[in-house]
Design a protein around this motif. Structure first.
Motif, short mmCIF file in Angstrom:
data_model
loop_
_atom_site.label_atom_id
_atom_site.label_comp_id
_atom_site.label_asym_id
_atom_site.label_seq_id
_atom_site.Cartn_x
_atom_site.Cartn_y
_atom_site.Cartn_z
N VAL A 1 0.84 -1.20 0.00
CA VAL A 1 0.00 0.00 0.00
C VAL A 1 0.88 1.25 0.00
O VAL A 1 0.61 2.23 -0.71
CB VAL A 1 -0.94 0.00 1.22
N PHE A 2 1.94 1.22 0.78
CA PHE A 2 2.89 2.33 0.89
C PHE A 2 3.49 2.65 -0.48
O PHE A 2 3.57 3.81 -0.89
CB PHE A 2 3.98 1.95 1.89
N ALA B 1 -6.00 9.43 10.86
CA ALA B 1 -6.58 10.75 10.61
C ALA B 1 -5.61 11.63 9.85
O ALA B 1 -6.00 12.40 8.95
CB ALA B 1 -6.98 11.40 11.93
N TRP B 2 -4.32 11.53 10.18
CA TRP B 2 -3.30 12.33 9.51
C TRP B 2 -3.17 11.95 8.04
O TRP B 2 -3.11 12.81 7.16
CB TRP B 2 -1.97 12.16 10.22
N ILE B 3 -3.17 10.66 7.75
CA ILE B 3 -3.02 10.20 6.37
C ILE B 3 -4.26 10.58 5.55
O ILE B 3 -4.14 11.03 4.40
CB ILE B 3 -2.78 8.68 6.33
N HIS B 4 -5.44 10.44 6.14
CA HIS B 4 -6.68 10.77 5.43
C HIS B 4 -6.77 12.27 5.11
O HIS B 4 -7.15 12.65 4.01
CB HIS B 4 -7.89 10.35 6.26
N ASN B 5 -6.44 13.11 6.09
CA ASN B 5 -6.62 14.56 5.89
C ASN B 5 -5.63 15.35 6.73
O ASN B 5 -5.98 15.88 7.79
CB ASN B 5 -8.05 14.96 6.24
N PRO B 6 -4.38 15.46 6.30
CA PRO B 6 -3.37 16.17 7.10
C PRO B 6 -3.67 17.66 7.26
O PRO B 6 -3.30 18.26 8.26
CB PRO B 6 -2.07 15.95 6.32
N GLU B 7 -4.35 18.27 6.30
CA GLU B 7 -4.64 19.70 6.38
C GLU B 7 -5.52 20.03 7.58
O GLU B 7 -5.40 21.11 8.16
CB GLU B 7 -5.33 20.16 5.08
N PRO C 1 -7.78 10.47 1.13
CA PRO C 1 -9.08 10.13 1.73
C PRO C 1 -9.67 8.83 1.23
O PRO C 1 -10.61 8.29 1.84
CB PRO C 1 -9.95 11.33 1.30
N ASP C 2 -9.15 8.31 0.12
CA ASP C 2 -9.78 7.13 -0.49
C ASP C 2 -9.17 5.81 -0.04
O ASP C 2 -9.57 4.74 -0.53
CB ASP C 2 -9.69 7.23 -2.01
N ILE C 3 -8.18 5.85 0.85
CA ILE C 3 -7.60 4.59 1.34
C ILE C 3 -8.65 3.87 2.18
O ILE C 3 -9.22 4.44 3.12
CB ILE C 3 -6.34 4.87 2.17
N SER C 4 -8.89 2.63 1.86
CA SER C 4 -9.91 1.85 2.58
C SER C 4 -9.45 1.53 3.99
O SER C 4 -8.26 1.63 4.32
CB SER C 4 -10.22 0.56 1.83
N ASP C 5 -10.39 1.11 4.83
CA ASP C 5 -10.05 0.76 6.20
C ASP C 5 -9.08 -0.42 6.24
O ASP C 5 -8.17 -0.45 7.07
CB ASP C 5 -11.33 0.40 6.98
N GLU C 6 -9.27 -1.38 5.32
CA GLU C 6 -8.38 -2.54 5.30
C GLU C 6 -6.96 -2.13 4.90
O GLU C 6 -5.97 -2.56 5.54
CB GLU C 6 -8.91 -3.60 4.32
N ASP C 7 -6.86 -1.30 3.88
CA ASP C 7 -5.54 -0.85 3.46
C ASP C 7 -4.89 0.04 4.52
O ASP C 7 -3.67 -0.01 4.73
CB ASP C 7 -5.64 -0.07 2.14
N MET C 8 -5.70 0.85 5.19
CA MET C 8 -5.16 1.71 6.24
C MET C 8 -4.61 0.86 7.39
O MET C 8 -3.54 1.16 7.93
CB MET C 8 -6.23 2.67 6.76
N GLU C 9 -5.32 -0.18 7.77
CA GLU C 9 -4.86 -1.05 8.84
C GLU C 9 -3.53 -1.70 8.45
O GLU C 9 -2.59 -1.79 9.27
CB GLU C 9 -5.90 -2.13 9.12
N ALA C 10 -3.42 -2.13 7.19
CA ALA C 10 -2.18 -2.75 6.73
C ALA C 10 -1.05 -1.72 6.67
O ALA C 10 0.09 -2.00 7.07
CB ALA C 10 -2.40 -3.38 5.36
#
Length: 343
Positions: A258-259, A303-309, A321-330
């Motif tokens: 994902v990274f 929260a930072w990755i989704h919307n740092p501003e 903002p479009d990273i899914s919960d599963e991808d965010m967890e990974a």
């Protein structure tokens, strides 16, 4: 009477300021608890100035009240007192005393200025003197250990009891590098190289800030100086120099994908791979905070990755903002695997 009432109104505010000052001391963001030779010199001279000012204040007020009591107008004093103009002894006295007081402040100031300006390597360690290139960005700090061959972000590690040389730069606007517990502040200016040295006399974590208004998130442009004993510092350097190991857990391996898929490596170097457009993440899991001030928790990281501003106005990191919960967890699992500390 009105004066006393006004003073009492400001008493709660004064007490609040005193309490908040104590809170600052708990985070090492204070010059009143020196932990190095630079900050100790600043603190000692600050006290010397206070003592000189207190002496002058006491003497002036004492003379004022004595004159007020002795020469006040009394009943029956109808005649104007004899007018005396010029007193050579007094004029010499109030000219010489300020000169002496200025000399008391001048001598340590000049000697200390030469001490602070001494950018020569630490004579105790010679060629092993640590040199760090500092670059101020909106709104984070980059620390390049060029002789060691790696880059760190937001946290700078130094050995205890050694003079560390800093070369200061700025990428965009003027910033100011300041670690109150260790020394004074020096500006980082685009196109100009400034220099500074700091020394920590004991192990610890010392908070630093940008002390020059540099944009909307200026107040959140924090960093930390972490002082370690020499052997621990050497171990940290070796960990930063080592090639980053492949994640062993499946979730972390998915997070690495994902990274890379989201081009994070284009801004955040890991183990020397990638660029320094953003803070290096080689030892991300070892940090106590993210974005310079947020507690390093999974919730804050997501929260930072989704919307740092929304958390640090004006920063240059793009939102995802479009990273899914599963991808965010990974992804978080992968970032949590980035550590240089020995298990």
């Amino acid at each position: 009477m009105k004066l006393w009432k006004t003073a009492w109104r400001f008493l709660p505010l004064s007490l609040l300021v005193l309490v908040l000052t104590g809170c600052l001391g708990e985070t090492n963001l204070t010059a009143l608890d020196p932990k190095g030779p630079q900050s100790q010199w600043i603190f000692d001279n600050m006290l010397l100035s206070v003592y000189v000012m207190a002496f002058v204040t006491i003497v002036v007020f004492a003379i004022f009240f004595i004159i007020l009591a002795k020469y006040r107008r009394k009943p029956g004093d109808d005649e104007i007192p004899e007018q005396v103009h010029g007193n050579t002894a007094l004029e010499i006295t109030w000219t010489v005393i300020p000169i002496i007081l200025l000399a008391i402040l001048t001598v340590p100031t000049i000697t200390g200025t030469f001490m602070l300006a001494d950018k020569e390597p630490d004579p105790n360690v010679g060629e092993d003197t640590v040199r760090i290139k500092v670059t101020g960005h909106q709104f984070w700090w980059q620390f390049d250990y060029e002789e060691e061959g790696f880059t760190a972000g937001q946290e700078v590690y130094i050995p205890v009891g050694e003079k560390v040389l800093f070369e200061l730069h700025a990428q965009d606007v003027i910033h100011s590098f300041w670690v109150p517990a260790l020394g004074g502040k020096v500006d980082t200016i685009p196109g100009i190289t400034n220099n500074l040295w700091l020394q920590a006399d004991e192990p610890g974590v010392f908070k630093g800030k940008c002390a020059e208004l540099c944009g909307p998130a200026h107040a959140l442009m924090d960093f930390k100086v972490i002082a370690l004993e020499r052997d621990e510092y050497n171990a940290w350097v070796e960990g930063m120099q080592a090639e980053v190991a492949e994640p062993t857990e499946t979730l972390a391996q998915q997070g690495r994908a994902v990274f890379e898929a989201n081009s994070c490596i284009g801004c955040h170097a890991v183990g020397g791979v990638g660029t320094a457009a953003g803070p290096a993440l080689t030892n991300f899991a070892d940090r106590e905070v993210i974005a310079g001030y947020l507690e390093n928790t999974d919730e804050n990281l997501a929260a930072w990755i989704h919307n740092p501003e929304s958390l640090k106005q004006g920063n240059n990191m793009p939102a995802f903002p479009d990273i899914s919960d599963e991808d965010m967890e990974a992804l978080i699992a992968y970032l949590r695997s980035l550590s240089v500390k020995e298990d």
